[in-house]
Design a protein around this motif. Structure first.
Motif, PDB file in Angstrom:
ATOM      1  N   ASP A  64      -1.484 -17.046 -22.937  1.00 42.86           N
ATOM      2  CA  ASP A  64      -1.224 -18.435 -23.317  1.00 42.86           C
ATOM      3  C   ASP A  64       0.252 -18.651 -23.650  1.00 42.86           C
ATOM      4  O   ASP A  64       0.605 -19.242 -24.668  1.00 42.86           O
ATOM      5  N   MET A  65       1.119 -18.143 -22.786  1.00 39.91           N
ATOM      6  CA  MET A  65       2.559 -18.317 -22.975  1.00 39.91           C
ATOM      7  C   MET A  65       3.264 -18.170 -21.643  1.00 39.91           C
ATOM      8  O   MET A  65       2.673 -17.747 -20.654  1.00 39.91           O
ATOM      9  N   SER A  66       4.535 -18.542 -21.642  1.00 39.33           N
ATOM     10  CA  SER A  66       5.324 -18.424 -20.426  1.00 39.33           C
ATOM     11  C   SER A  66       5.708 -16.973 -20.177  1.00 39.33           C
ATOM     12  O   SER A  66       5.602 -16.113 -21.066  1.00 39.33           O
ATOM     13  N   PHE A  67       6.189 -16.703 -18.977  1.00 34.15           N
ATOM     14  CA  PHE A  67       6.631 -15.359 -18.618  1.00 34.15           C
ATOM     15  C   PHE A  67       7.740 -14.890 -19.553  1.00 34.15           C
ATOM     16  O   PHE A  67       7.723 -13.760 -20.052  1.00 34.15           O
ATOM     17  N   ARG A  68       8.709 -15.761 -19.825  1.00 38.57           N
ATOM     18  CA  ARG A  68       9.829 -15.371 -20.694  1.00 38.57           C
ATOM     19  C   ARG A  68       9.357 -15.054 -22.106  1.00 38.57           C
ATOM     20  O   ARG A  68       9.785 -14.060 -22.714  1.00 38.57           O
ATOM     21  N   ASP A  69       8.485 -15.887 -22.665  1.00 39.99           N
ATOM     22  CA  ASP A  69       7.990 -15.645 -24.020  1.00 39.99           C
ATOM     23  C   ASP A  69       7.195 -14.343 -24.085  1.00 39.99           C
ATOM     24  O   ASP A  69       7.260 -13.610 -25.084  1.00 39.99           O
ATOM     25  N   TRP A  70       6.437 -14.066 -23.034  1.00 42.01           N
ATOM     26  CA  TRP A  70       5.646 -12.831 -22.991  1.00 42.01           C
ATOM     27  C   TRP A  70       6.560 -11.604 -22.977  1.00 42.01           C
ATOM     28  O   TRP A  70       6.361 -10.666 -23.763  1.00 42.01           O
ATOM     29  N   THR A  86       9.748 -18.028 -14.772  1.00 42.95           N
ATOM     30  CA  THR A  86      10.191 -17.113 -13.721  1.00 42.95           C
ATOM     31  C   THR A  86      11.201 -16.068 -14.181  1.00 42.95           C
ATOM     32  O   THR A  86      11.387 -15.060 -13.495  1.00 42.95           O
ATOM     33  N   ARG A  87      11.842 -16.265 -15.329  1.00 40.67           N
ATOM     34  CA  ARG A  87      12.907 -15.365 -15.769  1.00 40.67           C
ATOM     35  C   ARG A  87      12.618 -14.819 -17.156  1.00 40.67           C
ATOM     36  O   ARG A  87      12.204 -15.552 -18.052  1.00 40.67           O
ATOM     37  N   ALA A  88      12.881 -13.524 -17.325  1.00 40.69           N
ATOM     38  CA  ALA A  88      12.695 -12.921 -18.639  1.00 40.69           C
ATOM     39  C   ALA A  88      13.850 -13.269 -19.571  1.00 40.69           C
ATOM     40  O   ALA A  88      13.656 -13.415 -20.781  1.00 40.69           O
ATOM     41  N   ASP A  89      15.039 -13.409 -19.017  1.00 45.20           N
ATOM     42  CA  ASP A  89      16.207 -13.757 -19.833  1.00 45.20           C
ATOM     43  C   ASP A  89      16.241 -15.262 -20.075  1.00 45.20           C
ATOM     44  O   ASP A  89      15.729 -16.050 -19.275  1.00 45.20           O
ATOM     45  N   ASP A  90      16.886 -15.637 -21.168  1.00 46.40           N
ATOM     46  CA  ASP A  90      16.926 -17.045 -21.571  1.00 46.40           C
ATOM     47  C   ASP A  90      18.029 -17.778 -20.816  1.00 46.40           C
ATOM     48  O   ASP A  90      19.077 -18.127 -21.382  1.00 46.40           O
ATOM     49  N   ILE A  91      17.807 -18.035 -19.532  1.00 50.84           N
ATOM     50  CA  ILE A  91      18.786 -18.754 -18.719  1.00 50.84           C
ATOM     51  C   ILE A  91      18.956 -20.184 -19.223  1.00 50.84           C
ATOM     52  O   ILE A  91      20.025 -20.789 -19.099  1.00 50.84           O
ATOM     53  N   GLY A  92      17.908 -20.728 -19.816  1.00 49.86           N
ATOM     54  CA  GLY A  92      17.975 -22.087 -20.334  1.00 49.86           C
ATOM     55  C   GLY A  92      19.045 -22.286 -21.391  1.00 49.86           C
ATOM     56  O   GLY A  92      19.499 -23.415 -21.618  1.00 49.86           O
ATOM     57  N   ALA A  93      19.473 -21.191 -22.041  1.00 48.29           N
ATOM     58  CA  ALA A  93      20.519 -21.304 -23.058  1.00 48.29           C
ATOM     59  C   ALA A  93      21.831 -21.800 -22.449  1.00 48.29           C
ATOM     60  O   ALA A  93      22.633 -22.435 -23.133  1.00 48.29           O
ATOM     61  N   TYR A  94      22.040 -21.529 -21.153  1.00 45.46           N
ATOM     62  CA  TYR A  94      23.280 -21.940 -20.503  1.00 45.46           C
ATOM     63  C   TYR A  94      23.336 -23.442 -20.231  1.00 45.46           C
ATOM     64  O   TYR A  94      24.418 -23.978 -19.966  1.00 45.46           O
ATOM     65  N   ILE A  95      22.189 -24.108 -20.232  1.00 46.40           N
ATOM     66  CA  ILE A  95      22.195 -25.554 -19.982  1.00 46.40           C
ATOM     67  C   ILE A  95      21.759 -26.342 -21.217  1.00 46.40           C
ATOM     68  O   ILE A  95      21.532 -27.551 -21.129  1.00 46.40           O
ATOM     69  N   LYS A  96      21.689 -25.680 -22.354  1.00 47.84           N
ATOM     70  CA  LYS A  96      21.280 -26.376 -23.574  1.00 47.84           C
ATOM     71  C   LYS A  96      22.257 -27.491 -23.929  1.00 47.84           C
ATOM     72  O   LYS A  96      21.889 -28.501 -24.533  1.00 47.84           O
ATOM     73  N   TRP A  97      23.522 -27.313 -23.544  1.00 49.64           N
ATOM     74  CA  TRP A  97      24.527 -28.337 -23.844  1.00 49.64           C
ATOM     75  C   TRP A  97      24.161 -29.677 -23.220  1.00 49.64           C
ATOM     76  O   TRP A  97      24.508 -30.731 -23.767  1.00 49.64           O
ATOM     77  N   ALA A 146      14.097 -34.142 -16.140  1.00 51.46           N
ATOM     78  CA  ALA A 146      14.674 -33.147 -15.231  1.00 51.46           C
ATOM     79  C   ALA A 146      15.081 -31.896 -15.989  1.00 51.46           C
ATOM     80  O   ALA A 146      14.859 -30.761 -15.519  1.00 51.46           O
ATOM     81  N   TYR A 147      15.649 -32.086 -17.184  1.00 56.01           N
ATOM     82  CA  TYR A 147      16.061 -30.948 -18.008  1.00 56.01           C
ATOM     83  C   TYR A 147      14.872 -30.085 -18.405  1.00 56.01           C
ATOM     84  O   TYR A 147      14.893 -28.854 -18.248  1.00 56.01           O
ATOM     85  N   ILE A 189      13.937 -26.136 -17.520  1.00 57.75           N
ATOM     86  CA  ILE A 189      13.675 -25.161 -18.576  1.00 57.75           C
ATOM     87  C   ILE A 189      12.315 -24.496 -18.361  1.00 57.75           C
ATOM     88  O   ILE A 189      12.167 -23.268 -18.513  1.00 57.75           O
ATOM     89  N   ARG A 190      11.307 -25.292 -17.994  1.00 54.72           N
ATOM     90  CA  ARG A 190       9.977 -24.728 -17.741  1.00 54.72           C
ATOM     91  C   ARG A 190      10.011 -23.742 -16.574  1.00 54.72           C
ATOM     92  O   ARG A 190       9.386 -22.675 -16.629  1.00 54.72           O
ATOM     93  N   ILE A 191      10.748 -24.091 -15.534  1.00 59.16           N
ATOM     94  CA  ILE A 191      10.871 -23.193 -14.380  1.00 59.16           C
ATOM     95  C   ILE A 191      11.536 -21.885 -14.790  1.00 59.16           C
ATOM     96  O   ILE A 191      11.080 -20.795 -14.413  1.00 59.16           O
ATOM     97  N   PHE A 192      12.604 -21.971 -15.568  1.00 63.73           N
ATOM     98  CA  PHE A 192      13.266 -20.755 -16.042  1.00 63.73           C
ATOM     99  C   PHE A 192      12.321 -19.905 -16.885  1.00 63.73           C
ATOM    100  O   PHE A 192      12.260 -18.679 -16.733  1.00 63.73           O
ATOM    101  N   ASP A 193      11.595 -20.541 -17.789  1.00 65.63           N
ATOM    102  CA  ASP A 193      10.690 -19.801 -18.672  1.00 65.63           C
ATOM    103  C   ASP A 193       9.558 -19.129 -17.910  1.00 65.63           C
ATOM    104  O   ASP A 193       9.062 -18.069 -18.316  1.00 65.63           O
TER     105      ASP A 193
END
Length: 384
Positions: A312-318, A168-179, A157-158, A162-166
């Motif tokens: 060959d990368m996610s939206f966020r990485d691009w 669809t979002r340019a900012d690293d929203i996944g950092a907020y749930i890394k904990w 699920a985690y 993270i894949r969905i965030f990467d």
């Protein structure tokens, strides 16, 4: 073992766990409906912690470990099995609000009852000897496998979120749930360790108790901190999952396959993206793939497919790569600009976030890069 060591360790753990458990159950949250899922997760976690605190209380006030070791082990195994489910459910609920269903609840309650009954038979009814020892090892293996199964589901699920965030979002929203990821791996070590320590001689039990103190302190602080970002994360998660559902619908529509015209759409999108990149549109903070598709007047699904196929990368990485290159040009051309200024102008969330991503991309910090690479980059990189 001296009872005092055992008692002192319980004296340290019990007040903390009781406070954390009741706080999770009773503390208020903002009145918005979006926080209901956070509150549900926190209350489930509060119940789990209070169950463990009740277990510790029985040990502390009644000394069951010294009066009947088998009964103490039975109580511990039954408590841990149920708490494994409660802990994993609380965390998974933060990632998937539909995770807890009546069917799933009934299944795990039945498994807990079955495990507890079998544990009672093994520990209280079977005679001491090889058969009981073998059965106890089997119970321990069941407990560990059950914990690993729940962990696997939580991590799936985690990583999905993270894949969905990467995507669809340019900012690293996944950092907020890394904990959640960090805590999950810690919980594996702690949970399995507690299960195994149950069978160890009495002189080592205080280790099991004291190891819980930093574990629960970290959990408590993470829940408090996550409340500050929960609304932003939940909105991003909702938007991302809606976009994922739209992608699935678009994928199954007639005329969306490669043979049906993807090359045509790719050529059109490539032309639009080039103009958007030339205008430095990627430096806008909070950019999403939905907003970019609206700017380019194209389908979000086609745009996502183009980015993955072409780069060959996610939206966020691009977007991060484009922003890093923009930041390099600023570093090279404007030596008086501070790192904070460049971070803001390049569209990053914060200077610390910018430095971390820059180091991952360039292999060194922005300051070091400016000293060693900026002059050469300034000659050949600004016109790109």
């Amino acid at each position: 073992m001296e009872p005092s060591i055992y008692s002192y360790s319980l004296c340290i753990a019990l007040p903390l766990m009781s406070f954390f458990g009741f706080y999770f159950l009773l503390a208020s949250t903002p009145g918005k409906a979006i926080f209901n899922n956070y509150l549900r997760s926190r209350r489930i976690m509060g119940v789990a912690i209070l169950l463990l605190a009740a277990n510790y209380s029985v040990h502390f006030f009644f000394g069951i470990r010294f009066k009947n070791t088998d009964a103490a082990i039975l109580m511990n195994l039954s408590t841990y099995f149920l708490c494994y489910w409660l802990f994993s459910s609380a965390l998974t609920t933060l990632l998937d609000r539909f995770y807890i269903t009546k069917r799933r609840l009934r299944t795990h309650i039945c498994l807990w009852i079955l495990f507890s009954i079998l544990s009672g038979i093994v520990l209280l009814l079977l005679p001491k000897g090889g058969l009981q020892t073998t059965a106890m090892f089997a119970l321990a293996a069941w407990l560990v496998i059950y914990g690993l199964f729940l962990t696997r589901r939580l991590l799936r699920a985690y990583h999905r979120v993270i894949r969905i965030f990467d995507d669809t979002r340019a900012d690293d929203i996944g950092a907020y749930i890394k904990w959640l990821s960090i805590f999950t791996y810690w919980a594996i070590i702690f949970g399995v360790g507690c299960g195994l320590l149950t069978f160890l001689p009495d002189e080592y039990i205080y280790i099991w108790i004291l190891s819980s103190v930093p574990f629960y302190i970290y959990l408590f602080l993470c829940y408090l901190n996550y409340l500050l970002f929960y609304e932003q994360v939940e909105n991003a998660m909702e938007d991302g999952m809606t976009s994922e559902e739209e992608d699935l619908c678009d994928t199954h529509k007639p005329g969306t396959g490669t043979e049906a015209g993807y090359p045509f759409f790719h050529a059109e999108i490539a032309k639009k993206i080039k103009g958007w990149i030339d205008a430095d549109g990627y430096i806008r903070p909070g950019l999403t793939i939905k907003e970019l598709s609206d700017v380019l007047h194209t389908n979000r699904t086609y745009l996502s497919g183009y980015i993955k196929t072409t780069y060959d990368m996610s939206f966020r990485d691009w977007i991060t790569g484009l922003r890093i290159e923009y930041a390099k040009r600023l570093l090279a051309r404007y030596p008086r600009l501070t790192i904070a200024d460049i971070s803001e102008k390049s569209g990053f969330l914060s200077p610390s976030h910018f430095i971390r991503l820059f180091k991952e991309n360039a292999g060194c910090t922005p300051v070091k890069w400016r000293k060693t690479e900026a002059e050469q980059y300034g000659v050949c990189g600004w016109g790109k």
